[in-house]
Scaffold this motif. Structure first.
Motif, PDB file in Angstrom:
ATOM      1  N   GLU A  12      42.680  36.371  39.052  1.00 60.16           N
ATOM      2  CA  GLU A  12      42.184  35.144  39.642  1.00 60.16           C
ATOM      3  C   GLU A  12      41.659  35.360  41.063  1.00 60.16           C
ATOM      4  O   GLU A  12      40.660  34.780  41.472  1.00 60.16           O
ATOM      5  CB  GLU A  12      43.310  34.096  39.667  1.00 60.16           C
ATOM      6  N   GLU A  13      42.341  36.207  41.844  1.00 57.78           N
ATOM      7  CA  GLU A  13      41.989  36.361  43.252  1.00 57.78           C
ATOM      8  C   GLU A  13      40.609  36.974  43.435  1.00 57.78           C
ATOM      9  O   GLU A  13      40.044  36.940  44.520  1.00 57.78           O
ATOM     10  CB  GLU A  13      43.031  37.231  43.952  1.00 57.78           C
ATOM     11  N   LEU A  14      40.032  37.563  42.371  1.00 58.42           N
ATOM     12  CA  LEU A  14      38.734  38.220  42.497  1.00 58.42           C
ATOM     13  C   LEU A  14      37.580  37.329  42.038  1.00 58.42           C
ATOM     14  O   LEU A  14      36.421  37.744  42.088  1.00 58.42           O
ATOM     15  CB  LEU A  14      38.736  39.512  41.685  1.00 58.42           C
ATOM     16  N   LYS A  15      37.869  36.118  41.579  1.00 62.50           N
ATOM     17  CA  LYS A  15      36.803  35.237  41.100  1.00 62.50           C
ATOM     18  C   LYS A  15      35.849  34.840  42.220  1.00 62.50           C
ATOM     19  O   LYS A  15      34.683  34.563  41.992  1.00 62.50           O
ATOM     20  CB  LYS A  15      37.412  33.988  40.469  1.00 62.50           C
ATOM     21  N   SER A  16      36.357  34.795  43.460  1.00 60.14           N
ATOM     22  CA  SER A  16      35.522  34.387  44.582  1.00 60.14           C
ATOM     23  C   SER A  16      34.374  35.358  44.833  1.00 60.14           C
ATOM     24  O   SER A  16      33.421  35.034  45.525  1.00 60.14           O
ATOM     25  CB  SER A  16      36.374  34.260  45.853  1.00 60.14           C
ATOM     26  N   SER A  17      34.471  36.571  44.267  1.00 63.18           N
ATOM     27  CA  SER A  17      33.408  37.549  44.467  1.00 63.18           C
ATOM     28  C   SER A  17      32.148  37.198  43.707  1.00 63.18           C
ATOM     29  O   SER A  17      31.079  37.758  43.955  1.00 63.18           O
ATOM     30  CB  SER A  17      33.897  38.934  44.033  1.00 63.18           C
ATOM     31  N   GLY A  18      32.261  36.266  42.762  1.00 60.05           N
ATOM     32  CA  GLY A  18      31.107  35.868  41.983  1.00 60.05           C
ATOM     33  C   GLY A  18      30.834  36.768  40.798  1.00 60.05           C
ATOM     34  O   GLY A  18      29.909  36.516  40.026  1.00 60.05           O
ATOM     35  N   LEU A  19      31.607  37.825  40.619  1.00 58.22           N
ATOM     36  CA  LEU A  19      31.402  38.745  39.505  1.00 58.22           C
ATOM     37  C   LEU A  19      32.100  38.228  38.248  1.00 58.22           C
ATOM     38  O   LEU A  19      33.077  37.494  38.317  1.00 58.22           O
ATOM     39  CB  LEU A  19      31.951  40.127  39.861  1.00 58.22           C
ATOM     40  N   ARG A  20      31.588  38.635  37.093  1.00 61.54           N
ATOM     41  CA  ARG A  20      32.305  38.379  35.843  1.00 61.54           C
ATOM     42  C   ARG A  20      33.317  39.510  35.698  1.00 61.54           C
ATOM     43  O   ARG A  20      33.027  40.562  35.129  1.00 61.54           O
ATOM     44  CB  ARG A  20      31.323  38.343  34.677  1.00 61.54           C
ATOM     45  N   MET A  21      34.524  39.268  36.206  1.00 61.04           N
ATOM     46  CA  MET A  21      35.492  40.346  36.371  1.00 61.04           C
ATOM     47  C   MET A  21      35.866  40.994  35.051  1.00 61.04           C
ATOM     48  O   MET A  21      36.012  42.215  34.963  1.00 61.04           O
ATOM     49  CB  MET A  21      36.749  39.825  37.068  1.00 61.04           C
ATOM     50  N   ASP A  22      36.016  40.192  33.997  1.00 58.88           N
ATOM     51  CA  ASP A  22      36.413  40.778  32.721  1.00 58.88           C
ATOM     52  C   ASP A  22      35.312  41.672  32.158  1.00 58.88           C
ATOM     53  O   ASP A  22      35.596  42.755  31.639  1.00 58.88           O
ATOM     54  CB  ASP A  22      36.798  39.679  31.715  1.00 58.88           C
ATOM     55  N   ILE A  23      34.056  41.247  32.278  1.00 57.41           N
ATOM     56  CA  ILE A  23      32.948  42.066  31.794  1.00 57.41           C
ATOM     57  C   ILE A  23      32.816  43.346  32.627  1.00 57.41           C
ATOM     58  O   ILE A  23      32.684  44.452  32.080  1.00 57.41           O
ATOM     59  CB  ILE A  23      31.630  41.276  31.823  1.00 57.41           C
ATOM     60  N   GLU A  24      32.867  43.192  33.952  1.00 57.01           N
ATOM     61  CA  GLU A  24      32.737  44.352  34.828  1.00 57.01           C
ATOM     62  C   GLU A  24      33.881  45.337  34.601  1.00 57.01           C
ATOM     63  O   GLU A  24      33.680  46.558  34.577  1.00 57.01           O
ATOM     64  CB  GLU A  24      32.718  43.895  36.294  1.00 57.01           C
ATOM     65  N   TYR A  25      35.089  44.814  34.423  1.00 53.65           N
ATOM     66  CA  TYR A  25      36.235  45.695  34.211  1.00 53.65           C
ATOM     67  C   TYR A  25      36.120  46.384  32.844  1.00 53.65           C
ATOM     68  O   TYR A  25      36.482  47.560  32.697  1.00 53.65           O
ATOM     69  CB  TYR A  25      37.545  44.927  34.309  1.00 53.65           C
ATOM     70  N   ALA A  26      35.654  45.658  31.838  1.00 54.63           N
ATOM     71  CA  ALA A  26      35.507  46.249  30.504  1.00 54.63           C
ATOM     72  C   ALA A  26      34.542  47.430  30.547  1.00 54.63           C
ATOM     73  O   ALA A  26      34.785  48.480  29.926  1.00 54.63           O
ATOM     74  CB  ALA A  26      35.019  45.191  29.519  1.00 54.63           C
ATOM     75  N   ARG A  27      33.441  47.286  31.279  1.00 53.31           N
ATOM     76  CA  ARG A  27      32.487  48.388  31.385  1.00 53.31           C
ATOM     77  C   ARG A  27      33.084  49.566  32.152  1.00 53.31           C
ATOM     78  O   ARG A  27      32.884  50.733  31.773  1.00 53.31           O
ATOM     79  CB  ARG A  27      31.212  47.892  32.060  1.00 53.31           C
ATOM     80  N   ALA A  28      33.824  49.252  33.235  1.00 56.57           N
ATOM     81  CA  ALA A  28      34.463  50.322  33.999  1.00 56.57           C
ATOM     82  C   ALA A  28      35.503  51.045  33.154  1.00 56.57           C
ATOM     83  O   ALA A  28      35.668  52.270  33.247  1.00 56.57           O
ATOM     84  CB  ALA A  28      35.106  49.744  35.264  1.00 56.57           C
ATOM     85  N   LEU A  29      36.202  50.291  32.300  1.00 54.64           N
ATOM     86  CA  LEU A  29      37.206  50.898  31.427  1.00 54.64           C
ATOM     87  C   LEU A  29      36.550  51.834  30.415  1.00 54.64           C
ATOM     88  O   LEU A  29      37.052  52.936  30.141  1.00 54.64           O
ATOM     89  CB  LEU A  29      37.996  49.810  30.713  1.00 54.64           C
TER      90      LEU A  29
END
Length: 556
Positions: A487-504
């Motif tokens: 939740e704390e990273l939502k303010s960055s404006g990124l789609r955190m789950d999508i970005e993390y999935a690609r990084a994974l």
């Protein structure tokens, strides 16, 4: 005044009374048309019961919530509510007594208690009004109601004595007693133990919040005790260590034991004060130690030997000044389980100290369980400090030697869940566990230490002789990624789950490079939970290249 005038006033008073009665009836009929008054009585009584623990409007639970106020407010709303409340035994099975409680109110409760009804009496902050406690106890006994649990909280020892000694009553059916008061340690024990045994002869659960430990004689006077919980508010001395072991050995029927000590030990704890022989605990099923002094914790742990039927063991140290003792604490706990196989299930989570501020250290809990008995568990809770890291986006916490390679704690772990922001050293230790097949990770950051560990170190890449040492999670079969904590990273404006999935996906491919293979070793099932963004085709293709099955579950 003439007789005719006097008679006319009487008639008028009678007419007023009749009209007032008719007005009450009309109001009841009007209220009955309201939707809230059409609620069935059984549902309404359940609402009343839940209201006894209702939160304040701002969502904060009051520290000194008095359910008596709620009960009185309910009964004052209307005739229907009052009748419904009095007809529901569950609403009156918990009786709360305060210094301000009147005997008139207790008499009202007594009238609504039913024969053989189980009741619980909780008297908190009793300093002057111990007679109210005696009054409700007498009402319970005279009404043949069964007192199952009694809680008395006071800082005056004589209040406890007055309640127990002034009462000629005897409660055979009472199973649980909680007493909070102060008495001086090493002064002959708890003076009220004989009175407890006389009034509550079959007491099985006893919780004491005092300034000192009971002595062995105190425990022997209560032969039916199976659950003993001690909260000690003073500094442990040398003699208390021996008294601790005497209690465990003398209580023949003890099944559950809890000790919470709020202060450090008095003086240095040397080897000469330790118990010299092993203390076998074959009867215990539950055991909890919560201390602020790691040296004292070691002194109490070293002689203990738990058997295979232990259901729950919780060992907690809040000593942030002696992190060097953490390894000794873990080693000592392992020695205390000589008859138990290595656990197959583990969970690492963060625990905040409820008594500390935000700036104080966190606690890390390492919890293990067994495949054949998942209802049995061992929890070790130790304080950790945050790392000094250069990037504020990559916080980490030491796991304090809990993950020593080859340790009984980790050598056979197959399923592990990590709900903590661990540092790189801790993740590298987890990655070396050769038996892990299922891994669940909570995500806080886009480029966390888990991803960095998954990629592996650059040292040894391409060297076939170092494959076994450098491949992280060599037996990993299923991987779950939980986005709930991002939740704390939502303010960055990124789609955190999508970005993390690609990084994974990239990290899993890098893991294949570390293994010295051309293609990524595919994971059987890769599951994302608590996602906020829908999975696009490009990302699904990336994940499918490293996993046979990809599941993407949106947050509800």
């Amino acid at each position: 005044m003439s007789s005719a005038t006097f008679e006319s006033q009487i008639e008028l008073d009678r007419e007023i009374a009749r009209l007032e009665h008719d007005l009450v009836i009309l109001k009841r009929r009007r209220n009955a048309l309201s939707p809230v008054f059409r609620i069935p009585p059984e549902l309404l009584s359940n609402i009343f019961f839940l209201a006894l623990r209702f939160l304040e409007a701002n969502g904060v639970t009051p520290q000194k919530l008095n359910p008596n106020v709620t009960k009185q407010a309910i009964c004052a709303v209307s005739h229907q509510w009052r009748e419904t409340a009095f007809a529901e035994p569950k609403l009156w099975m918990e009786i709360h007594v305060r210094d301000s409680t009147t005997t008139k109110y207790l008499d009202l409760i007594g009238k609504n208690l039913r024969k053989n009804q189980e009741v619980y009496v909780e008297a908190t902050g009793i300093h002057r009004n111990h007679l109210a406690v005696l009054h409700i106890l007498a009402l319970i006994k005279s009404g043949k109601t069964r007192l199952k649990r009694l809680v008395i909280n006071t800082w005056q020892t004589n209040t406890i004595c007055n309640i127990l000694q002034a009462s000629s009553l005897r409660f055979e059916e009472t199973a649980t007693l909680e007493l909070s008061y102060r008495f001086e340690p090493h002064g002959g024990g708890i003076a009220t133990t004989q009175d407890i045994a006389a009034v509550f002869p079959h007491i099985r659960e006893l919780q004491l919040l005092t300034k000192g430990l009971p002595n062995t004689l105190d425990v022997l006077r209560l032969p039916y005790i199976t659950d003993l919980s001690l909260v000690v508010r003073y500094r442990f001395a040398r003699e208390d260590i021996h008294q601790f072991f005497n209690i465990l050995k003398s209580a023949k029927h003890l099944v559950y034991f809890t000790l919470f000590i709020e202060f450090e030990a008095t003086g240095a704890i040397q080897d000469d004060v330790l118990w010299s022989t092993a203390v076998e605990l074959p009867r215990l099923r539950g055991f909890k130690l919560n201390l602020i002094d790691s040296t004292l914790l070691l002194a109490l742990l070293k002689p203990l030997r738990f058997h295979g039927d232990m259901e729950k063991v919780v060992i907690t140290s809040r000593d942030t000044r002696k992190p060097q003792l953490s390894h000794s604490i873990v080693s000592t706990i392992i020695l205390a389980f000589p008859h138990r196989s290595a656990p197959e299930i583990a969970k690492v989570r963060e625990v905040t100290d409820g008594n500390s501020g935000e700036d104080l250290p966190f606690l890390i809990c390492y919890q293990v369980a067994w495949m054949d008995r998942q209802d049995h568990s061992l929890e070790i809770i130790l304080p950790v400090l945050q790392d000094d890291y250069s990037s504020s986006a990559l916080p980490g916490k030491h796991l304090l030697s809990l993950m020593d390679s080859g340790s009984w704690m980790v050598k056979n772990v197959q399923n592990i869940e990590v709900v903590a922001r661990l540092n790189t050293s801790s993740w590298e230790c987890i990655a070396k566990i050769a038996t892990i097949r299922y891994l669940s990770v909570s995500v806080w950051h886009l480029d966390d230490w888990f991803l960095r560990t998954l990629r592996g170190s650059e040292e040894g890449q391409g060297d076939p002789h170092n494959q076994a040492q450098t491949l992280p999670f060599p037996a990993l079969f299923n991987l779950e990624i939980d986005m709930e904590e991002a939740e704390e990273l939502k303010s960055s404006g990124l789609r955190m789950d999508i970005e993390y999935a690609r990084a994974l996906a990239q990290a899993l491919k890098a893991r294949a490079v570390v293994a010295g293979r051309d293609e990524a070793p595919q994971i059987s099932k890769l599951e994302f939970v608590s996602c906020t963004s829908p999975l696009d085709g490009e990302t699904r293709d990336l994940l499918s290249s490293v996993a046979l099955e990809v599941l993407w579950k949106m947050r509800k």
